[in-house]
Design an enzyme around this catalytic site. Structure first.
Site, short mmCIF file in Angstrom:
data_model
loop_
_atom_site.label_atom_id
_atom_site.label_comp_id
_atom_site.label_asym_id
_atom_site.label_seq_id
_atom_site.Cartn_x
_atom_site.Cartn_y
_atom_site.Cartn_z
CE LYS A 190 -0.99 2.20 3.61
NZ LYS A 190 -1.42 2.60 4.88
CD GLU A 208 0.34 0.97 9.68
OE1 GLU A 208 -0.42 0.08 8.93
OE2 GLU A 208 -0.44 1.95 10.34
#
EC number: 2.5.1.19
Length: 431
Positions: free
Chosen positions: A26, A314
């Protein structure tokens, strides 16, 4: 968009053994889309992207570029970006819950000659954005609003210059400015003025990709980045597999004592998530690079651990799940992640709530979590519309029968195929 039916997380009574292919990154996909758009907007020509991730976040970025008047052709992982910035009247960009759209698209919109309104999901309105908007104002860009919804009144060009910004809430503030900086008349110098930057490797990724597009970037002075004005080179981009998404599958090997192989693992990645391998090795896991694949063999057991996740925030939900499933009584300390309170949800509060809901012991600190591993019980795991929280619930469910994730559809943000890939991984190991 998201499932409303609770998802029974597959339980793995035996070690998981699987080979998994995850789609493109992403972070890389949305950066390449912006770089390709800027090259096209300068009249340099079209760019192509292969291996692009198709998910809600990347589709929102594609739609944002199209709203600005650019063309993005292709329906799968192969895309072509062309055209110029010519937004339609009353143009509105939907950021959804995508931080990259929220923070990368406004500097690009500042190059338009029309007003662009930005809005997003209700939860996105709590995500930090004011420092970026103030920085744009400091560069002479008229901006109405201090948070979503806000409007960028482009004048067709941005003078550029030097801007100071406190990016301690998100490294994406810096990346968003740097990506468009070469298209500003005088280039751009960004000076970070706040406390220690979170996720600094993501800025390094941005700088490396800018250089690959022919942009002259000087990052030799800590917390300062100078982007000289100039043309962005149209080119072919090839997105790596998303290593952050791969982490949940590698965690499956660790918590079940199995073996998981990820195909296409890059030998020298720019993605910060590659650092998960160091963490897994401290948990007695064996890491092997086999041709173009990465294989992790989990241990029979592992104890709690101390880790600073400042550069790889993350990974926190998956790492917290690992900590909750460590040997009973052992303690893990996750630090450097205060900024996660401003992510898709307050991830520190969410993780503490959900682990404790299942009978665990998780306490928040000023910049992280302390997790004492205790036997967990069946129950509901809330995702908070957060893809990483949903994946963490799936990891816990591997070792705790009867866990239900309330919204597995949240994974569509970055990995729409997650439920299928996860189920196939577990069911393929049961025979």
């Amino acid at each position: 968009m998201s499932s409303i039916e609770p998802w029974p997380a597959p339980f793995a009574p035996t070690p998981v053994h699987a080979t998994v292919t995850v789609p493109g990154s992403k972070s890389q996909t949305n950066r390449t889309l912006v770089l390709a758009a800027l090259a096209a907007a300068q009249g340099q020509g079209s760019s192509t992207i292969t291996g692009a991730l198709r998910s809600r976040d990347t589709d929102l970025m594609i739609e944002a570029l199209q709203t600005l008047g650019l063309r993005v052709d292709g329906t799968g992982s192969e895309l072509t970006v062309s055209g110029r910035i010519r937004p339609c009247p009353e143009a509105r960009v939907d950021c959804g819950l995508a931080g990259t759209v929220l923070r990368f698209a406004p500097p690009l919109a500042a190059l338009s000659a029309a007003p662009i309104t930005f809005d997003g999901d209700e939860q996105a309105r709590a995500r930090p954005i004011a420092p970026l908007l103030d920085a744009l104002r400091g560069l002479g860009v008229p901006v109405d609003g201090a948070g979503l919804p806000f409007r960028v009144q482009g004048t067709g060009s941005v003078a550029g210059g030097t801007v100071a910004i406190d990016a301690s809430a998100s490294s994406q503030f810096v990346s968003g400015l740097l990506l468009s900086g070469a298209s500003f008349t005088d280039g751009l110098t960004v000076q970070h003025t706040g406390s220690e930057l979170p996720s600094a490797p993501h800025i390094a990724m941005t700088v490396q990709m800018l250089r690959q597009a022919g942009v002259d970037v000087d990052d030799s002075i800590p917390n300062r980045w100078l982007v000289r004005p100039g043309a962005l080179r149209p080119r072919h981009w090839d997105a790596e597999p998303d290593l952050t998404n791969a982490v949940a599958f590698l965690a499956a090997a660790v918590v079940t004592g199995g073996t998981v192989t990820i195909t296409g693992w890059p030998a020298d990645s720019v993605q910060p998530a590659k650092n998960i391998l160091d963490i897994l090795q401290t948990l007695n896991s064996t890491v092997r690079h086999i041709d173009s694949c990465l294989q992790v063999q989990g241990p029979q057991s592992y104890r709690g651990f101390d880790v600073d996740l400042r550069d790889v925030g993350e990974l926190t939900p998956s790492v917290a799940a690992l900590a909750a499933l460590a040997s009973p009584g052992s303690v893990s300390r996750l630090a450097g992640i205060a900024h996660l309170r401003g992510h898709e949800t307050d991830r520190l509060a969410a993780l503490s709530t959900e682990i404790n809901r299942l009978g665990g012991n998780c306490e928040q600190t000023s910049d992280g979590l302390v997790i004492t591993a205790t036997p967990l019980r069946p129950g509901s795991w809330r995702a908070y519309a957060d893809h990483r929280m949903a994946m963490a619930g799936a990891i816990v469910g591997l070792r705790v029968a009867g866990v239900e994730v309330d919204d597995i559809g949240a994974t569509s943000k970055t990995l729409p195929e997650f439920p299928q890939l996860w189920t196939e991984m577990v069911e393929g190991s049961s025979g």
